[in-house]
Design an enzyme around this catalytic site. Structure first.
Site, PDB file in Angstrom:
ATOM      1  N   CYS A  10       0.894  -1.157  -0.111  1.00 13.98           N
ATOM      2  CA  CYS A  10       0.034  -0.079   0.044  1.00 13.98           C
ATOM      3  C   CYS A  10       0.777   1.083   0.051  1.00 13.98           C
ATOM      4  O   CYS A  10       2.187   1.338  -0.537  1.00 13.98           O
ATOM      5  CB  CYS A  10      -1.036   0.077   1.342  1.00 13.98           C
ATOM      6  SG  CYS A  10      -0.307   0.026   2.835  1.00 13.98           S
ATOM      7  N   ASN A  13       2.215   1.399   4.236  1.00 19.91           N
ATOM      8  CA  ASN A  13       2.590   0.091   5.020  1.00 19.91           C
ATOM      9  C   ASN A  13       2.216   0.372   6.433  1.00 19.91           C
ATOM     10  O   ASN A  13       2.868  -0.354   7.373  1.00 19.91           O
ATOM     11  CB  ASN A  13       4.033  -0.348   4.839  1.00 19.91           C
ATOM     12  CG  ASN A  13       4.301  -1.742   5.233  1.00 19.91           C
ATOM     13  OD1 ASN A  13       5.397  -2.235   5.544  1.00 19.91           O
ATOM     14  ND2 ASN A  13       3.368  -2.763   5.093  1.00 19.91           N
ATOM     15  N   CYS A  15      -1.397   0.557   7.394  1.00 25.79           N
ATOM     16  CA  CYS A  15      -2.907   0.395   7.337  1.00 25.79           C
ATOM     17  C   CYS A  15      -3.157  -0.912   6.737  1.00 25.79           C
ATOM     18  O   CYS A  15      -3.140  -2.057   7.021  1.00 25.79           O
ATOM     19  CB  CYS A  15      -3.627   1.473   7.031  1.00 25.79           C
ATOM     20  SG  CYS A  15      -3.747   3.185   8.055  1.00 25.79           S
ATOM     21  N   ARG A  16      -3.453  -0.707   5.266  1.00 25.54           N
ATOM     22  CA  ARG A  16      -3.907  -1.900   4.536  1.00 25.54           C
ATOM     23  C   ARG A  16      -3.050  -2.944   4.144  1.00 25.54           C
ATOM     24  O   ARG A  16      -3.466  -4.067   4.629  1.00 25.54           O
ATOM     25  CB  ARG A  16      -4.521  -1.027   3.247  1.00 25.54           C
ATOM     26  CG  ARG A  16      -5.591  -0.217   3.141  1.00 25.54           C
ATOM     27  CD  ARG A  16      -5.561   0.692   2.067  1.00 25.54           C
ATOM     28  NE  ARG A  16      -4.595   1.518   1.679  1.00 25.54           N
ATOM     29  CZ  ARG A  16      -4.394   2.203   0.818  1.00 25.54           C
ATOM     30  NH1 ARG A  16      -5.144   2.310  -0.279  1.00 25.54           N
ATOM     31  NH2 ARG A  16      -3.170   3.057   0.601  1.00 25.54           N
ATOM     32  N   SER A  17      -1.801  -2.805   3.793  1.00 25.52           N
ATOM     33  CA  SER A  17      -0.881  -3.998   3.705  1.00 25.52           C
ATOM     34  C   SER A  17      -0.557  -4.734   4.767  1.00 25.52           C
ATOM     35  O   SER A  17      -0.384  -5.898   4.883  1.00 25.52           O
ATOM     36  CB  SER A  17       0.307  -3.623   2.824  1.00 25.52           C
ATOM     37  OG  SER A  17       1.167  -2.612   3.372  1.00 25.52           O
ATOM     38  N   ASP A 126      -8.249   3.951   1.352  1.00 27.94           N
ATOM     39  CA  ASP A 126      -7.174   4.199   2.496  1.00 27.94           C
ATOM     40  C   ASP A 126      -8.024   4.496   3.522  1.00 27.94           C
ATOM     41  O   ASP A 126      -8.851   5.581   3.388  1.00 27.94           O
ATOM     42  CB  ASP A 126      -6.450   5.317   1.713  1.00 27.94           C
ATOM     43  CG  ASP A 126      -5.453   5.897   2.717  1.00 27.94           C
ATOM     44  OD1 ASP A 126      -5.285   5.207   3.745  1.00 27.94           O
ATOM     45  OD2 ASP A 126      -4.518   6.548   2.160  1.00 27.94           O
TER      46      ASP A 126
HETATM   47  P1  4NP Z   1      -1.600   2.779   4.114  1.00 29.86           P
HETATM   48  O1  4NP Z   1      -2.561   4.077   4.761  1.00 29.86           O
HETATM   49  O2  4NP Z   1      -1.168   3.014   2.671  1.00 29.86           O
HETATM   50  O3  4NP Z   1      -3.022   1.679   3.984  1.00 29.86           O
HETATM   51  O4  4NP Z   1      -0.692   2.452   5.170  1.00 29.86           O
HETATM   52  C1  4NP Z   1      -1.664   5.190   4.861  1.00 29.86           C
HETATM   53  C2  4NP Z   1      -0.890   5.520   5.807  1.00 29.86           C
HETATM   54  C3  4NP Z   1      -0.328   6.804   5.866  1.00 29.86           C
HETATM   55  C4  4NP Z   1      -0.553   7.847   4.987  1.00 29.86           C
HETATM   56  C5  4NP Z   1      -1.406   7.383   3.923  1.00 29.86           C
HETATM   57  C6  4NP Z   1      -1.989   6.219   3.794  1.00 29.86           C
HETATM   58  N1  4NP Z   1      -0.071   9.003   5.159  1.00 29.86           N
HETATM   59  O5  4NP Z   1      -0.102  10.081   4.322  1.00 29.86           O
HETATM   60  O6  4NP Z   1       1.004   9.423   5.981  1.00 29.86           O
END
Ligand code: 4NP
Length: 155
Positions: A10, A13, A15-17, A126
């Site tokens: 993702c 790294n 939340c989703r992944s 997201d």
């Molecule tokens: P992820 O979610 O891609 O599912 O881990 C996010 C985590 C952090 C951010 C964006 C998406 N960020 O902008 O910090």
């Protein structure tokens, strides 16, 4: 092709992944199967950090531990180390594909939701800037995606 390793990707790294990673690790262990599972982010913002606490709590509620995972950035080496690379959205897809060196590597990359909705190009949303509903929804999706992956590796 026998599938021996799967990587979830993702943006951050956190939340989703890591959620996909943790759910699949748990299911592999519960079923006594063999598979290397990991996750990475295309961005470098959160390297070395644990997953978002909201995702950790959402996973824990459903019996999945992700607290021990640490964020790392996707790199070209991952194309050699993993048989399948599941990206969460189209932006992740372009960022990963850009680092591929050949067609065989590009063919390893797929949208995670293609396992549930083939050809529809759907994305795992997201949840970072939203509420608890978003985290629960991501759990539902990744729970189903990981079931499909298990079926795939058993065949
Ligand atoms: P992820 O979610 O891609 O599912 O881990 C996010 C985590 C952090 C951010 C964006 C998406 N960020 O902008 O910090």
């Amino acid at each position: 092709m026998e599938i021996k390793s799967v990587l979830f990707v993702c943006l951050g790294n956190i939340c989703r992944s890591p959620l996909g990673d943790g759910i699949l690790r748990r299911k592999i262990k519960e079923r006594g199967l063999q598979l290397t599972v990991d996750s990475a982010g295309t961005a470098n913002y959160h390297i070395g950090k644990g997953p978002d606490e909201r995702m950790v709590a959402t996973a824990k509620k459903r019996g999945t531990d992700i607290a021990f995972l640490r964020a790392r950035q996707f790199s070209a080496k991952d194309f050699r180390d993993f048989d399948l690379i599941y990206v969460m959205d189209k932006s992740n897809y372009s960022n990963v594909i850009r680092l591929a060196e050949n067609e065989a590597q590009r063919n390893k990359v797929r949208l995670a939701l293609d396992e549930l909705f083939p050809g529809e190009e759907q994305e795992v949303p997201d949840p970072y800037y939203g509420g608890q509903d978003g985290f629960d929804h991501v759990y539902e999706l990744m729970d189903q995606v990981t079931d499909k992956i298990i079926l795939k590796i058993k065949n």
